[in-house]
Scaffold this motif. Sequence first.
Motif, PDB file in Angstrom:
ATOM      1  N   CYS A 151      22.925  21.479  54.298  1.00 32.06           N
ATOM      2  CA  CYS A 151      22.048  22.212  53.440  1.00 32.06           C
ATOM      3  C   CYS A 151      22.209  21.563  51.890  1.00 32.06           C
ATOM      4  O   CYS A 151      23.100  20.854  51.834  1.00 32.06           O
ATOM      5  CB  CYS A 151      21.997  23.565  53.458  1.00 32.06           C
ATOM      6  N   ASN A 152      21.321  21.809  50.993  1.00 35.36           N
ATOM      7  CA  ASN A 152      21.379  21.191  49.648  1.00 35.36           C
ATOM      8  C   ASN A 152      22.373  21.842  49.062  1.00 35.36           C
ATOM      9  O   ASN A 152      22.223  22.767  48.078  1.00 35.36           O
ATOM     10  CB  ASN A 152      19.964  21.241  49.003  1.00 35.36           C
ATOM     11  N   SER A 153      23.848  21.718  49.352  1.00 42.58           N
ATOM     12  CA  SER A 153      24.846  22.760  48.867  1.00 42.58           C
ATOM     13  C   SER A 153      26.161  21.863  48.192  1.00 42.58           C
ATOM     14  O   SER A 153      26.368  20.825  48.836  1.00 42.58           O
ATOM     15  CB  SER A 153      25.187  23.707  49.591  1.00 42.58           C
ATOM     16  N   PHE A 154      26.893  22.678  47.423  1.00 44.61           N
ATOM     17  CA  PHE A 154      27.985  22.156  46.770  1.00 44.61           C
ATOM     18  C   PHE A 154      29.193  21.851  47.749  1.00 44.61           C
ATOM     19  O   PHE A 154      29.869  20.795  47.925  1.00 44.61           O
ATOM     20  CB  PHE A 154      28.375  22.718  45.637  1.00 44.61           C
TER      21      PHE A 154
ATOM     22  N   VAL B 295      43.854  25.042  32.688  1.00 45.58           N
ATOM     23  CA  VAL B 295      43.826  25.071  33.986  1.00 45.58           C
ATOM     24  C   VAL B 295      42.315  25.471  34.589  1.00 45.58           C
ATOM     25  O   VAL B 295      41.871  26.246  33.890  1.00 45.58           O
ATOM     26  CB  VAL B 295      44.714  26.330  34.352  1.00 45.58           C
ATOM     27  N   SER B 296      41.948  24.790  35.535  1.00 44.42           N
ATOM     28  CA  SER B 296      40.699  25.003  36.056  1.00 44.42           C
ATOM     29  C   SER B 296      40.622  26.397  36.543  1.00 44.42           C
ATOM     30  O   SER B 296      41.194  27.048  37.099  1.00 44.42           O
ATOM     31  CB  SER B 296      40.218  23.837  36.983  1.00 44.42           C
ATOM     32  N   SER B 297      39.135  26.682  36.482  1.00 39.58           N
ATOM     33  CA  SER B 297      38.804  28.166  37.251  1.00 39.58           C
ATOM     34  C   SER B 297      37.314  28.028  37.802  1.00 39.58           C
ATOM     35  O   SER B 297      36.672  27.046  37.851  1.00 39.58           O
ATOM     36  CB  SER B 297      38.583  29.276  36.180  1.00 39.58           C
ATOM     37  N   ALA B 298      36.792  29.179  38.485  1.00 39.02           N
ATOM     38  CA  ALA B 298      35.546  29.165  39.086  1.00 39.02           C
ATOM     39  C   ALA B 298      34.652  28.802  37.936  1.00 39.02           C
ATOM     40  O   ALA B 298      33.358  28.495  38.376  1.00 39.02           O
ATOM     41  CB  ALA B 298      35.310  30.528  39.675  1.00 39.02           C
ATOM     42  N   PHE B 299      34.912  29.333  36.758  1.00 39.82           N
ATOM     43  CA  PHE B 299      33.773  29.286  35.576  1.00 39.82           C
ATOM     44  C   PHE B 299      33.821  27.963  34.743  1.00 39.82           C
ATOM     45  O   PHE B 299      33.209  27.858  33.739  1.00 39.82           O
ATOM     46  CB  PHE B 299      33.608  30.594  34.983  1.00 39.82           C
ATOM     47  N   THR B 300      34.821  27.287  35.155  1.00 39.42           N
ATOM     48  CA  THR B 300      34.988  26.031  34.186  1.00 39.42           C
ATOM     49  C   THR B 300      35.022  24.681  34.941  1.00 39.42           C
ATOM     50  O   THR B 300      35.342  24.719  36.218  1.00 39.42           O
ATOM     51  CB  THR B 300      36.312  26.180  33.063  1.00 39.42           C
ATOM     52  N   ALA B 301      35.028  23.488  34.142  1.00 38.55           N
ATOM     53  CA  ALA B 301      35.185  22.260  34.698  1.00 38.55           C
ATOM     54  C   ALA B 301      35.681  21.459  33.752  1.00 38.55           C
ATOM     55  O   ALA B 301      35.711  21.742  32.485  1.00 38.55           O
ATOM     56  CB  ALA B 301      33.670  21.953  35.239  1.00 38.55           C
TER      57      ALA B 301
ATOM     58  N   GLU C 107      35.017  19.683  39.301  1.00 35.24           N
ATOM     59  CA  GLU C 107      34.899  21.118  39.242  1.00 35.24           C
ATOM     60  C   GLU C 107      35.073  21.819  40.538  1.00 35.24           C
ATOM     61  O   GLU C 107      35.128  20.875  41.788  1.00 35.24           O
ATOM     62  CB  GLU C 107      33.333  21.416  39.048  1.00 35.24           C
ATOM     63  N   GLU C 108      35.382  22.887  40.642  1.00 32.74           N
ATOM     64  CA  GLU C 108      35.764  23.696  41.540  1.00 32.74           C
ATOM     65  C   GLU C 108      34.516  24.468  42.405  1.00 32.74           C
ATOM     66  O   GLU C 108      33.581  24.717  41.748  1.00 32.74           O
ATOM     67  CB  GLU C 108      36.587  24.699  41.296  1.00 32.74           C
ATOM     68  N   SER C 109      34.590  24.401  43.792  1.00 32.16           N
ATOM     69  CA  SER C 109      33.383  24.812  44.572  1.00 32.16           C
ATOM     70  C   SER C 109      33.109  26.310  43.899  1.00 32.16           C
ATOM     71  O   SER C 109      34.310  27.024  43.979  1.00 32.16           O
ATOM     72  CB  SER C 109      33.646  24.922  46.131  1.00 32.16           C
ATOM     73  N   ASP C 110      31.894  27.023  43.969  1.00 30.65           N
ATOM     74  CA  ASP C 110      31.594  28.126  43.699  1.00 30.65           C
ATOM     75  C   ASP C 110      31.960  29.034  44.980  1.00 30.65           C
ATOM     76  O   ASP C 110      32.243  30.368  44.945  1.00 30.65           O
ATOM     77  CB  ASP C 110      30.039  28.412  43.414  1.00 30.65           C
ATOM     78  N   GLN C 111      32.178  28.695  45.966  1.00 31.15           N
ATOM     79  CA  GLN C 111      32.192  29.555  47.341  1.00 31.15           C
ATOM     80  C   GLN C 111      33.873  29.570  47.723  1.00 31.15           C
ATOM     81  O   GLN C 111      34.106  30.408  48.234  1.00 31.15           O
ATOM     82  CB  GLN C 111      31.543  29.023  48.592  1.00 31.15           C
TER      83      GLN C 111
ATOM     84  N   SER D  93      22.483  32.878  54.103  1.00 29.89           N
ATOM     85  CA  SER D  93      23.008  32.533  52.696  1.00 29.89           C
ATOM     86  C   SER D  93      22.111  31.570  52.091  1.00 29.89           C
ATOM     87  O   SER D  93      21.572  30.757  52.762  1.00 29.89           O
ATOM     88  CB  SER D  93      24.261  31.541  53.107  1.00 29.89           C
ATOM     89  N   GLU D  94      22.032  31.715  50.680  1.00 30.24           N
ATOM     90  CA  GLU D  94      21.027  30.869  49.811  1.00 30.24           C
ATOM     91  C   GLU D  94      21.767  30.080  48.725  1.00 30.24           C
ATOM     92  O   GLU D  94      21.188  30.179  47.594  1.00 30.24           O
ATOM     93  CB  GLU D  94      19.986  31.688  49.466  1.00 30.24           C
ATOM     94  N   ASP D  95      22.880  29.668  48.798  1.00 34.57           N
ATOM     95  CA  ASP D  95      23.643  29.264  47.803  1.00 34.57           C
ATOM     96  C   ASP D  95      23.194  27.900  47.489  1.00 34.57           C
ATOM     97  O   ASP D  95      22.579  26.945  48.444  1.00 34.57           O
ATOM     98  CB  ASP D  95      25.216  29.157  48.274  1.00 34.57           C
TER      99      ASP D  95
END
Length: 754
Positions: free
Chosen positions: A618-621, A573-579, A100-104, A157-159
């Motif tokens: 931080c606990n982040s992706f 093709v992958s996107s921000a909303f798919t994996a 999966e692609e990073s949300d950020q 930031s609170e991601d």
Amino acid sequence: MNCCGLLTAEKEPVPLKSVEVELEVRDHVATVVSTLNYENKEDKPLEAVFVFPLPGDAAVCHFSAKIGQTEIVAEVKEKQKAREEYDDALSCGQQAFLLEESDQSPDIFSLNVGSLRPGESASIRLEYVTELAVQADEGLRFCLPAVLNPRYHPQGSEDVCIQVTSVPASLVPYSLSFSARVSSSRPVSKVESNCPLDALQYLNKEQTQATVKMTAGHKFDRDVELLIYYKDAHQPTAVVEAGQASAKPGTLMGDPVVMLSLYPEFPQAMMSSVASCGEFVFLLDRSGSMAGSRIKSARDTLLLLLKSLPMGCYFNIYSFGSSYEHIFPKSVEYSQKTMEEALKKVEEMGADLGGTEILMPLKHIYSQPCIPSQPRQLFVFTDGEVDNTKEVINLVKRNSGSHRCFSFGIGEGASSALINGLAKEGGGHAQFITGTDRMEPKVMQSLRFALQPAVMDISVKWDLPKGVSVTALSPPITALFHGQRSLVYAQLTGQSSEAVEGCVTVKYSLAGHPSQNQVHFSLKPAEDTRLPVHRLAAWTLIRSLEMEERECGGEQEEGVKKKVVELSVQSGVSSAFTAFIAVNKGDGEVIQGNLVLRNVPAPRMMACCMPMPMPQYCNSFSPVIHMMDNYYQLDDSESCLPKQPPRTPLLQLVSLQKASGCWVLDPALAAALGKTSEEVEKPKPASVNQEVWATILALIWLHGFKKDAQEEWELLAMKAVSWLRAQNAPCVTECVEAGNALLGCNMRKDDLGL
């Protein structure tokens, strides 16, 4: 160890053993197949997590896993569903794989390899397509990112995301093998790289196909950069790719797609006249990771830029880290006084401002009202280690109507998503400065673009036979530069029994004059089972929709998100909303025992002269580190990096030029020319004033001794020539002859532009 960075916890085994990369380049489209080979040498089942970079404009279109003789091909699904399916599979004792692609930031991906049995091996195959960017020297640049520098996490930031493990690049525990195949309708003249390559092998006598391999034994400890050069490459082209046989006609994947490459050629009269207006805003990263040669190179580049600006323009210089500064409260008119004041402040700049918080200075720049009749041109210099990439790019896009943005990624690991995104959404041009690249020529090329008159009223008109209709897949073109490629994707629906040729006309207005470029192309589609043009077209449309989703809210936002998911699933093709999710349901054997988590480290480039406390993640992706840059809050004078050498002779001469374009006859100029004051003054013709004589000498020296660096000093030399013409000076021929004799050159008036 006296080396900064993080080691794998307690030297735990790393299950990733090797990475094999096969690159196929057709003209300017690259298809990349990466195979990641894993092996569990422990006595417990493992879950391996690897967070790694990809090019920011990569369209990831295939993901599969092979365990023994079993191959599992992943499907694209909505991201939350894919994560739930992965967790469910692991809890049931099944093997599963998630990509999966990073949300950020769209240039960071996470790969989870779940439930690798003791002694078991797995090969993960990842495929993506990408467009190759055109460089200043007309080469096409491919970059395989290895380095994942910690991205600075803005305060507040609170991601919610996952942890990243990274090690200094020299300690990467897995190897890389890399091979490339290049083909084009035009001969391949050469391939260069920052990594050792075996000799280029041509596959046919026309030299339009070639292969090259990386020399064996290379550690995957730096980004792999390949520069590909074709003969007469920059010609407008159009490629029509046939649709997928299994896809429904009328859909993006079922219809032919055309990829149009434009190389606009502006009239020479337009190109020879440099704009004498504009507001030039320079934004310089002074975070700790810019220490040493990076900040020095940036200071030298700002010197060249300030000397090359035209009289009558406006300018300002911002710098940023955890906070930001500006030299003037608002942009000021360019003059000798303001130039000297700015250069004095530039000389004092160090990499001493902490983190990489670029959003606040950008907001401040955009809050300043634009100056009438002075188009704003923003130049951003950064090593690109920011976490809130999408937020920054959105801000530039929202303000794209009032300025052009030129971006420069400095050093290994600079975020390609950030650097390319800034330029793309800001209607400008992106450049990357890595390895031994010099920043100055690349930046001066972008200044030449910025000084070109802005192209207005751009429209694209398609002339197709009856029965064939066109649907644009690319966003409208907002910027055109002389000789620089623009790409347009479109879907062709329907068929025609008549003409087999189409035509595209791009119309625009340049400095008030209407102009156009035309491309004729065959409508007969070419078959390619990998469908690279369709994948890139889908990726382009997905990114446009994602940008639209971030700008709207409520039901409209959900509607756009749904469109992105549908298109992503349809095109693969992958996107921000798919994996991508793959589950091995094959042998039915449940994996026993608790999974042990193993983080695969990504290489990181850092100065290794300072012991450094381990920073807190931080606990982040995305690879987010709090205050990482602050460990580098050192002026160059305090740093343990080697002392920087004094200015080069070229920069020494450039530093003496006045804002108007002339030089003054004084001891400093004599020293820069390698002469004494008496040697320089004695041959001056009596009827010529000192500034004219000094300026002609400087021009002769530049043309005679620094021809190889002409792209760096060309603009300031043009300014000097304009100043000389305005003086109507007598005896110019006599001055050139006397200057040649003094400096040992053989220049003519014409050579100097006089």
